[in-house]
Write a protein that holds these residues in place. Sequence first.
Motif: not given
Length: 224
Positions: A2, A5-6, A30, A34, A37
């Motif tokens: 990944i 990311h946000p 997400h 992840c 995160c």
Amino acid sequence: MIRHHPDDALLLALASATLARGPAVVVIAHAERCPRCRERLRQLDVVGGALLEAAEPVLLAPDALTRTLARLEDVETASKTASAASPTAAQARFRASLPEGMAWPRCLGDSVPDGWRWLGPGMRWSRLTLRAAPEANVFLLRIAAGKSLPAHTHAGIELTQVLHGVFDDGRKRLDAGDFDETDGSIRHQPVVQPGGECICLASVEGRVVFEGAVARALGALVGM
Ligand SMILES: [Zn+2]
């Protein structure tokens, strides 16, 4: 791996329970896959909790964050079996239509997909009704290998989580697990890479503005 990311603003909004349900479910989808995160959310939870005490009335229920984090903990500890709640027949049929090996986000466990609808050659979409927030504008896009969405901008914020496959919108390449946020400053045309179809979970706050007559008609058709 990944790579997208946000950002902290979104994670903090989620942690402080000020993010509307539609965007929240995309960010949670997400975070489910992840570890980075999830860790960040734990850090921000401290900040978010303090903010929450001082905050204006929030969009989510007061215990929403607790439940969100509990669900994320659950993801880490549980094996990758189907969600605990047994899906309805329609949900089971819908999930059976997904590509083999595609993980269905647990946070969508109680959502109701209304089935794949034609959007254009090689393009289908399905609205997802969240039981907790039926008004949220959340949907899945399913695009065949090598196909592209019409070029568009946004009147609001569009959040996207790639659930399966790979696409490239000219700004960056997004693989399964990657997250993307776009707004009115970005005009893009997502193109799915050859070799496999792509399925994305998306939420839109505001309208998607397609360019060109056909594309605008498509936009009107799907209410985007
Ligand atoms: Zn992440």
